[in-house]
Design an enzyme around this catalytic site. Sequence first.
Site, PDB file in Angstrom:
ATOM      1  N   TYR A 185      11.957   8.136   0.990  1.00  0.00           N
ATOM      2  CA  TYR A 185      11.793   7.043   0.023  1.00  0.00           C
ATOM      3  C   TYR A 185      12.509   7.279  -1.307  1.00  0.00           C
ATOM      4  CZ  TYR A 185       8.229   5.659   3.362  1.00  0.00           C
ATOM      5  OH  TYR A 185       7.570   5.299   4.510  1.00  0.00           O
TER       6      TYR A 185
ATOM      7  N   ASN B 281       7.875  -5.975  -1.327  1.00  0.00           N
ATOM      8  CA  ASN B 281       7.856  -4.824  -0.432  1.00  0.00           C
ATOM      9  C   ASN B 281       6.431  -4.723   0.097  1.00  0.00           C
ATOM     10  OD1 ASN B 281       7.838  -2.464   0.995  1.00  0.00           O
ATOM     11  ND2 ASN B 281       8.938  -1.265  -0.559  1.00  0.00           N
TER      12      ASN B 281
ATOM     13  N   ARG C 148       7.492   0.305  13.379  1.00  0.00           N
ATOM     14  CA  ARG C 148       8.009  -0.315  12.144  1.00  0.00           C
ATOM     15  C   ARG C 148       9.055  -1.397  12.450  1.00  0.00           C
ATOM     16  NH1 ARG C 148       6.071   3.192   8.132  1.00  0.00           N
ATOM     17  NH2 ARG C 148       5.868   5.332   8.872  1.00  0.00           N
TER      18      ARG C 148
ATOM     19  N   ARG D 183       5.857  12.378  -2.901  1.00  0.00           N
ATOM     20  CA  ARG D 183       5.976  12.924  -1.545  1.00  0.00           C
ATOM     21  C   ARG D 183       7.060  12.185  -0.776  1.00  0.00           C
ATOM     22  NH1 ARG D 183      -0.205  11.937  -0.712  1.00  0.00           N
ATOM     23  NH2 ARG D 183      -0.507  12.473  -2.888  1.00  0.00           N
TER      24      ARG D 183
ATOM     25  N   HIS E 142      12.680  -3.288   1.444  1.00  0.00           N
ATOM     26  CA  HIS E 142      12.177  -1.962   1.843  1.00  0.00           C
ATOM     27  C   HIS E 142      13.123  -0.887   1.324  1.00  0.00           C
ATOM     28  CE1 HIS E 142       9.121  -3.483   4.612  1.00  0.00           C
ATOM     29  NE2 HIS E 142      10.012  -4.378   4.979  1.00  0.00           N
TER      30      HIS E 142
ATOM     31  N   ASP F 283       1.056 -15.918   6.671  1.00  0.00           N
ATOM     32  CA  ASP F 283       0.515 -17.246   6.367  1.00  0.00           C
ATOM     33  C   ASP F 283       0.707 -17.592   4.890  1.00  0.00           C
ATOM     34  OD1 ASP F 283      -0.311 -17.769   8.962  1.00  0.00           O
ATOM     35  OD2 ASP F 283      -2.378 -17.130   8.632  1.00  0.00           O
TER      36      ASP F 283
ATOM     37  N   PRO G  77       0.785  -1.229   0.000  1.00  0.00           N
ATOM     38  CA  PRO G  77       0.000   0.000   0.000  1.00  0.00           C
ATOM     39  C   PRO G  77       0.821   1.285   0.000  1.00  0.00           C
ATOM     40  CG  PRO G  77      -0.104  -1.072   2.131  1.00  0.00           C
ATOM     41  CD  PRO G  77       0.545  -2.046   1.191  1.00  0.00           C
ATOM     42  N   ASN G  78       0.328   2.224  -0.772  1.00  0.00           N
ATOM     43  CA  ASN G  78       0.844   3.593  -0.890  1.00  0.00           C
ATOM     44  C   ASN G  78       2.132   3.706  -1.695  1.00  0.00           C
ATOM     45  OD1 ASN G  78      -1.248   4.940   0.653  1.00  0.00           O
ATOM     46  ND2 ASN G  78      -0.395   3.906   2.435  1.00  0.00           N
TER      47      ASN G  78
ATOM     48  N   ARG H   2      13.656   3.617  12.171  1.00  0.00           N
ATOM     49  CA  ARG H   2      12.522   4.546  12.195  1.00  0.00           C
ATOM     50  C   ARG H   2      11.661   4.310  13.448  1.00  0.00           C
ATOM     51  NH1 ARG H   2       9.761   4.489   6.498  1.00  0.00           N
ATOM     52  NH2 ARG H   2       8.813   6.370   7.389  1.00  0.00           N
TER      53      ARG H   2
ATOM     54  N   GLU I  25      12.124 -10.184   1.278  1.00  0.00           N
ATOM     55  CA  GLU I  25      11.477  -8.932   1.688  1.00  0.00           C
ATOM     56  C   GLU I  25      12.375  -7.754   1.315  1.00  0.00           C
ATOM     57  OE1 GLU I  25      11.122  -8.578   5.908  1.00  0.00           O
ATOM     58  OE2 GLU I  25       9.569  -7.018   5.809  1.00  0.00           O
TER      59      GLU I  25
ATOM     60  N   ALA J   7       3.395  -1.035   4.664  1.00  0.00           N
ATOM     61  CA  ALA J   7       2.916  -1.077   6.056  1.00  0.00           C
ATOM     62  C   ALA J   7       2.331  -2.428   6.431  1.00  0.00           C
ATOM     63  CB  ALA J   7       1.883   0.027   6.270  1.00  0.00           C
TER      64      ALA J   7
HETATM   65  O1  CA2 Z   1      10.698   1.647   3.235  1.00  0.00           O
HETATM   66  C1  CA2 Z   1       9.817   0.981   2.695  1.00  0.00           C
HETATM   67  O2  CA2 Z   1       9.917   0.504   1.565  1.00  0.00           O
HETATM   68  C2  CA2 Z   1       8.488   0.769   3.444  1.00  0.00           C
HETATM   69  O3  CA2 Z   1       7.996  -0.517   3.101  1.00  0.00           O
HETATM   70  C3  CA2 Z   1       7.552   1.855   2.958  1.00  0.00           C
HETATM   71  C4  CA2 Z   1       6.206   1.845   3.679  1.00  0.00           C
HETATM   72  C5  CA2 Z   1       6.407   1.843   5.187  1.00  0.00           C
HETATM   73  O4  CA2 Z   1       5.143   1.708   5.842  1.00  0.00           O
HETATM   74  C6  CA2 Z   1       7.333   0.735   5.648  1.00  0.00           C
HETATM   75  O5  CA2 Z   1       7.529   0.872   7.051  1.00  0.00           O
HETATM   76  C7  CA2 Z   1       8.668   0.826   4.951  1.00  0.00           C
HETATM   77  C8  CA2 Z   1       5.387   3.073   3.286  1.00  0.00           C
HETATM   78  C9  CA2 Z   1       5.124   3.199   1.825  1.00  0.00           C
HETATM   79  C10 CA2 Z   1       4.466   4.523   1.578  1.00  0.00           C
HETATM   80  O6  CA2 Z   1       5.127   5.152   0.491  1.00  0.00           O
HETATM   81  C11 CA2 Z   1       4.904   6.474   0.286  1.00  0.00           C
HETATM   82  C12 CA2 Z   1       5.608   7.058  -0.749  1.00  0.00           C
HETATM   83  C13 CA2 Z   1       5.470   8.381  -1.006  1.00  0.00           C
HETATM   84  C14 CA2 Z   1       4.623   9.155  -0.254  1.00  0.00           C
HETATM   85  C15 CA2 Z   1       3.903   8.579   0.772  1.00  0.00           C
HETATM   86  C16 CA2 Z   1       4.046   7.234   1.038  1.00  0.00           C
END
Ligand code: CA2
Length: 146
Positions: free
Chosen positions: A24, A75, A112, A19, A101, A88, A11-12, A108, A99, A78
């Site tokens: 990221y 990846n 997390r 952003r 990230h 599972d 997700p996201n 962080r 995995e 969250a």
């Molecule tokens: O660092 C990573 O790849 C994460 O999987 C990214 C997740 C976070 O919840 C993990 O703890 C670590 C969040 C992805 C959200 O990505 C965004 C990108 C741009 C703007 C907002 C969110």
Amino acid sequence: MPKPIYVLNGPNLNLLGTRQPHIYGADSLDDIRRRCEARAAALGHTVVFRQSNKEGELVDWLNEAATAASAVVLNPAAYGHTSVALYDAIKAMQTPVVECHLSNPMAREAFRHHSYVSMAAVGTVSGFGARSYELALDAAAGLAAV
Ligand code: CA2
């Protein structure tokens, strides 16, 4: 040609490049897809690259990857921190899952620091930005079941 390596994104991650570049990086998910395709080609593999904001869809894709993929780079975003369903699904498959990230979740917020996916994956690559995906693909290609 071996079965493809599935690169699955949670997700996201569709928001990448728009952003929070300080966390990221500046690459969009499409940029990362292109990097993965190039890296996989150099390793003699192809990739199936997907993203979903829905936990159940990621579970469906892992179920599919159990027979259709030679390895998986995941990846979970969250959902890694929350999803017993992803745990599972990975435990139910023999296909290796790596995995991945962009950021280093251990550096962080405390919420997390736990990952259900880490408990089921072969290993984790985190903290190297978009390069995490290339490093995870290197590992996945080394583990790939032909
Ligand atoms: O660092 C990573 O790849 C994460 O999987 C990214 C997740 C976070 O919840 C993990 O703890 C670590 C969040 C992805 C959200 O990505 C965004 C990108 C741009 C703007 C907002 C969110």
